[in-house]
Design an enzyme around this catalytic site. Structure first.
Site, PDB file in Angstrom:
ATOM      1  N   ARG A  27       1.945   8.108  -3.570  1.00  7.45           N
ATOM      2  CA  ARG A  27       2.808   6.921  -3.483  1.00  7.45           C
ATOM      3  C   ARG A  27       3.779   6.998  -2.305  1.00  7.45           C
ATOM      4  NH1 ARG A  27      -0.735   6.662  -5.938  1.00  7.45           N
ATOM      5  NH2 ARG A  27      -1.075   6.140  -8.120  1.00  7.45           N
ATOM      6  N   SER A  50       4.804   0.387 -12.445  1.00  4.40           N
ATOM      7  CA  SER A  50       5.405   1.668 -12.830  1.00  4.40           C
ATOM      8  C   SER A  50       6.706   1.849 -12.048  1.00  4.40           C
ATOM      9  CB  SER A  50       4.443   2.825 -12.527  1.00  4.40           C
ATOM     10  OG  SER A  50       3.283   2.715 -13.321  1.00  4.40           O
ATOM     11  N   GLU A  74       9.862   4.250  -7.972  1.00  3.63           N
ATOM     12  CA  GLU A  74       8.723   3.944  -7.102  1.00  3.63           C
ATOM     13  C   GLU A  74       8.988   2.721  -6.236  1.00  3.63           C
ATOM     14  OE1 GLU A  74       4.046   2.782  -7.739  1.00  3.63           O
ATOM     15  OE2 GLU A  74       4.857   4.424  -8.904  1.00  3.63           O
TER      16      GLU A  74
END
Length: 378
Positions: free
Chosen positions: A163, A249, A370
């Site tokens: 990520r 998320s 995130e």
């Protein structure tokens, strides 16, 4: 340039104050012009794609918001058995995946249902169910701030990891390389409309498909199953489901030392992470000399934890909300923080900090957000 617009209308979390100015770029040329203008006039600016991985504060944003809405997919020359596509940044990611499955092109089918634009996909190396864009990405066409020209940057130079990439802003900080993705280039396997997807690499997906990890099934079957799995977690946008008013998320799965992972309760799930590549330094010694070369430094073994497990075991349950708040943990998945209707960015951030504090107090692990966070502190 249009009148001011509330950014809550353009983000999947449904929060965000008004922007000082807003420019929607429907062509590659317009996107390049808008970004260059912002750079050359030193005006604050924010690039917006699908708004799905973004938390923007409630106060007015003193910046020009540039929305990448340029569309177009071009097929390029590719090796035999492969398909190479140049996809403009404003194309919808899931629409691209749907099209590749319909054409019988394999490589991104497990990334079905991820909201957002194609230009944003490599910035955080999107991934799900055992696939990441890094496995298909060849290069990006990047409008580089330093050169102020569009450069084709190979995927290997983007620092793509879990990520992350050199293009991502972390915690409001500056990216390692400043630029704007105007298009992505991906390679896919031409397997035909009835062909098989890439080998299944994720246990949950394999179980849902009724196969073993490593087996293959048809492309369309993978897409249908992934969409169903994501929908069951509130991860497919649905205006009638408040659980989908989220940024997906909200926390990444922590990467810690294996020592830390083994110190957690015995039922804590964790997975080994490949260590950094071995030291490839070359040593040259005179012929005839007996030399003991230096020993390479030991490589610390790393492990990936389950953020969802940590949150739940820290006592934060699905549907949890702070008193009086319109923000809540999803009723379907503890990794998603949601807007239950009328929530503010401040409420989302307060809930995020509460979750972080509970996990840190229980396990000594600090969860990292995130989404890109602008104008609010977590």
């Amino acid at each position: 340039m249009t009148d001011t617009i509330r950014l809550s209308e353009l983000t999947t979390l449904g929060v965000g104050g008004p922007a000082a100015a807003f420019v929607e770029c429907t062509s590659e040329a317009e996107l390049i012009e808008a970004v260059l203008d912002a750079w050359n006039t030193d005006q604050p600016w924010l690039l917006l794609g699908g708004g799905s991985n973004l938390l923007i504060g409630d106060e007015p944003l003193d910046a020009t918001v540039i929305r990448a809405a340029n569309r177009g997919i071009e097929r390029l020359d590719a090796p035999s058995g492969r398909v190479r596509l140049r996809v403009q940044a404003g194309e919808d990611w899931d629409a691209l995946v749907a099209s590749t499955v319909e054409h019988g092109w394999a490589g991104v089918e497990a990334l079905s249902g991820i909201p957002g634009s194609c230009g944003a996909a490599p910035v955080q190396n999107i991934g799900a169910y055992g696939q990441e864009i890094v496995s298909s990405l060849v290069a990006v066409d990047l409008l580089d701030e330093e050169s102020q020209t569009v450069e084709r940057v190979p995927a290997a130079e983007l620092g793509l990891g879990y990520r992350t990439s050199v293009l991502k802003r972390h915690g409001g900080g500056e990216p390692e390389r400043s630029g704007v993705v105007v298009a992505i280039i991906i390679d896919l396997d031409d397997v035909g409309v009835d062909g098989l997807a890439a080998p299944i690499a994720y246990q949950q997906l394999a179980f849902a498909l009724g196969v073993e990890v490593g087996e293959q099934v048809r492309l369309a079957q993978v897409r249908t199953t992934v969409l169903a799995l994501r929908a069951s977690k509130g991860m497919v946008l649905d205006p009638d489901d408040p659980d989908t008013a989220s940024a997906g998320s909200f926390f990444t799965n922590p990467i810690v030392s294996e020592h830390v992972a083994r110190s957690l309760p015995g039922d804590a799930p964790w997975w080994p992470v490949d260590p950094a590549a071995d030291d490839d330094t070359e040593y040259v010694f005179p012929l005839g000399e007996v030399v003991n070369p230096p020993r390479p430094a030991p490589v610390e073994r790393l492990a990936k934890l389950s953020a969802a497990w940590l949150i739940e075991r820290a006592g934060v349950r699905r549907g949890f909300a702070l008193p009086g708040s319109h923000a809540a943990v999803s009723t379907k998945h503890t990794l998603a923080l949601t807007n239950r209707g009328g929530a503010t960015a401040t409420e989302i951030a307060e809930l995020a900090r509460f979750v972080q504090a509970r996990v840190h107090a229980e396990f000594g692990v600090l969860l990292q957000p995130e989404p890109v966070v602008v104008g609010v502190t977590i």
